[in-house]
Design a protein around this motif. Sequence first.
Motif, short mmCIF file in Angstrom:
data_model
loop_
_atom_site.label_atom_id
_atom_site.label_comp_id
_atom_site.label_asym_id
_atom_site.label_seq_id
_atom_site.Cartn_x
_atom_site.Cartn_y
_atom_site.Cartn_z
N LEU A 38 7.97 -69.49 67.29
CA LEU A 38 7.07 -70.25 68.14
C LEU A 38 6.13 -71.14 67.33
O LEU A 38 5.82 -72.26 67.73
CB LEU A 38 6.26 -69.28 69.01
CG LEU A 38 5.76 -69.84 70.32
CD1 LEU A 38 6.93 -70.33 71.17
CD2 LEU A 38 4.98 -68.79 71.09
N ILE A 42 5.54 -75.20 67.80
CA ILE A 42 4.26 -75.82 68.17
C ILE A 42 3.71 -76.70 67.05
O ILE A 42 3.24 -77.81 67.29
CB ILE A 42 3.22 -74.74 68.57
CG1 ILE A 42 3.68 -74.01 69.83
CG2 ILE A 42 1.85 -75.37 68.80
CD1 ILE A 42 2.82 -72.83 70.24
N PHE A 57 1.81 -78.66 73.55
CA PHE A 57 0.82 -77.59 73.42
C PHE A 57 -0.23 -77.94 72.37
O PHE A 57 -1.40 -77.66 72.55
CB PHE A 57 1.47 -76.26 73.06
CG PHE A 57 2.13 -75.57 74.23
CD1 PHE A 57 1.68 -75.75 75.52
CD2 PHE A 57 3.21 -74.73 74.03
CE1 PHE A 57 2.27 -75.10 76.60
CE2 PHE A 57 3.82 -74.08 75.09
CZ PHE A 57 3.35 -74.26 76.38
N ALA A 86 -3.11 -67.78 69.17
CA ALA A 86 -2.22 -66.90 68.40
C ALA A 86 -1.36 -67.72 67.44
O ALA A 86 -0.95 -68.82 67.79
CB ALA A 86 -1.32 -66.12 69.35
N HIS A 182 -5.26 -60.19 71.72
CA HIS A 182 -4.29 -61.14 72.27
C HIS A 182 -2.96 -60.93 71.56
O HIS A 182 -2.93 -60.53 70.39
CB HIS A 182 -4.79 -62.58 72.05
CG HIS A 182 -3.94 -63.60 72.69
ND1 HIS A 182 -2.77 -64.07 72.11
CD2 HIS A 182 -4.05 -64.24 73.89
CE1 HIS A 182 -2.22 -64.95 72.92
NE2 HIS A 182 -2.97 -65.07 74.01
N ALA A 202 6.10 -64.75 74.97
CA ALA A 202 5.41 -64.42 76.22
C ALA A 202 6.30 -63.73 77.26
O ALA A 202 5.82 -63.03 78.14
CB ALA A 202 4.78 -65.68 76.81
N TYR A 206 5.48 -60.22 73.45
CA TYR A 206 4.02 -60.19 73.37
C TYR A 206 3.46 -58.94 74.04
O TYR A 206 2.56 -58.28 73.53
CB TYR A 206 3.43 -61.43 74.06
CG TYR A 206 3.40 -62.68 73.21
CD1 TYR A 206 4.01 -62.75 71.97
CD2 TYR A 206 2.73 -63.81 73.67
CE1 TYR A 206 3.97 -63.92 71.21
CE2 TYR A 206 2.67 -64.98 72.92
CZ TYR A 206 3.29 -65.03 71.69
OH TYR A 206 3.23 -66.18 70.95
N TYR A 308 -1.17 -72.87 77.90
CA TYR A 308 0.19 -72.33 78.05
C TYR A 308 0.58 -72.14 79.51
O TYR A 308 1.76 -72.05 79.84
CB TYR A 308 0.33 -71.02 77.28
CG TYR A 308 0.03 -71.17 75.81
CD1 TYR A 308 0.84 -71.94 74.99
CD2 TYR A 308 -1.10 -70.58 75.25
CE1 TYR A 308 0.56 -72.11 73.65
CE2 TYR A 308 -1.39 -70.74 73.90
CZ TYR A 308 -0.56 -71.51 73.10
OH TYR A 308 -0.85 -71.67 71.78
C1 1WB Z 1 0.93 -67.78 74.75
C2 1WB Z 1 2.03 -68.36 75.31
C3 1WB Z 1 0.59 -68.01 73.45
C4 1WB Z 1 2.81 -69.19 74.57
C5 1WB Z 1 1.35 -68.81 72.69
O1 1WB Z 1 0.90 -68.99 71.44
C6 1WB Z 1 2.46 -69.42 73.24
C7 1WB Z 1 0.11 -66.89 75.57
C8 1WB Z 1 1.31 -69.24 70.35
O2 1WB Z 1 0.54 -66.48 76.62
O3 1WB Z 1 -1.00 -66.54 75.17
C9 1WB Z 1 3.97 -69.80 75.18
O4 1WB Z 1 4.74 -70.46 74.47
O5 1WB Z 1 4.17 -69.62 76.37
#
Ligand code: 1WB
Length: 345
Positions: A38, A42, A57, A86, A182, A202, A206, A308
């Motif tokens: 991820l 991003i 994002f 994160a 988190h 997610a 997570y 997100y």
């Molecule tokens: C979250 C979701 C965080 C995504 C992320 O961080 C990414 C979250 C790096 O739910 O906190 C995502 O890609 O959906």
Amino acid sequence: MAKSMRKIATEEAWSIPEVAAALRDVARGPTSSLDKLLVAGIYDAASTKSGYSVLNFLDGLLDIEARRLREMNEYGVDMQLLSLTAPGVQMFDADTATELAALANDRMAEICRKHPTRFAGLASFAPQSPKRAVKEMERAIRTLKLNGFILNSHTNGEYLDDPKYWPVLEAAEALDACIYIHPRAPSDGLKGPLQDYGMDSAMWGYGVEVGTHAVRMMAAGVFDRFPKLKICIGHMGEAIPFWIWRIDFMSGRAQDSGRAPKTRLRMEEYFRRNFVITTSGVEDPIALDYAIKRIGIDNVLWAIDYPYQPTKPAVEFMNLAPVTDEERGKLYHENAERIFHIAAA
Ligand code: 1WB
Ligand code: MN
């Protein structure tokens, strides 16, 4: 009534260019961390085949005054409780992490000072160096006046039940500052079957990661040592509310057979006493109703999970949630004001 009610969103992601650049370097370097999937998408989107869809994002994370405030205004969100997104600083070496946490906290405090009714913030710290982390935690609350702490779950595969982190827990308890755990992707020891089909983040990984973190803390007896410590977990409690009866029952058996340390209280009691949860990313009225019944109406806080998750459905979900308006006030703002020391409007 719901329309005019104060709305404080409590799991709202944000970043600074310096952290984004350091994460891009992590994405380009060698790492066994499952977060790389991820993080590359991003922060180094051009390098990935599927990266294009997550490119946006980064703009959302770095922005405060353009899109974010506009979206808050459009849907009546009074305040966002910001946190460094994160995996925060937890993939960096100890020196870089310590420096970037302090820099992010300074910037966050600036934003909160500039817009005191619109933004509050959770401070970062670098668990890689617990001693320096404690110093930064004290500075963040006492000097910068931030509202609590963000931790993105494991650090190099280690969790907060590890005695090396006790100084961090002691500091949070003494400062009366909640630690929001988190998610980040599951640690190397946990990641095996979670690497495929988008399960790393997610969708599933997570929740597995943070749920595991929370159960480790309860089962280890952390809350006997730090009875006033408050931990916040998002995503409707990362499945713990649904599982707590069995955790409670089976932890008794594990303790009786000597596989777990004896604890003063039951797991269910720690959950209700030491945890609060937020609704981030779970707009399911049945799950909300169940979670409230398990952990109590005073321990559930509203969140969007910006950028997100979209703001509009998160607001509609809470406006229509099957609770009284008095309860809605607790979910929308009163609980957040109490837990994160946000002045009442
Ligand atoms: C979250 C979701 C965080 C995504 C992320 O961080 C990414 C979250 C790096 O739910 O906190 C995502 O890609 O959906
Ligand atoms: Mn989030």
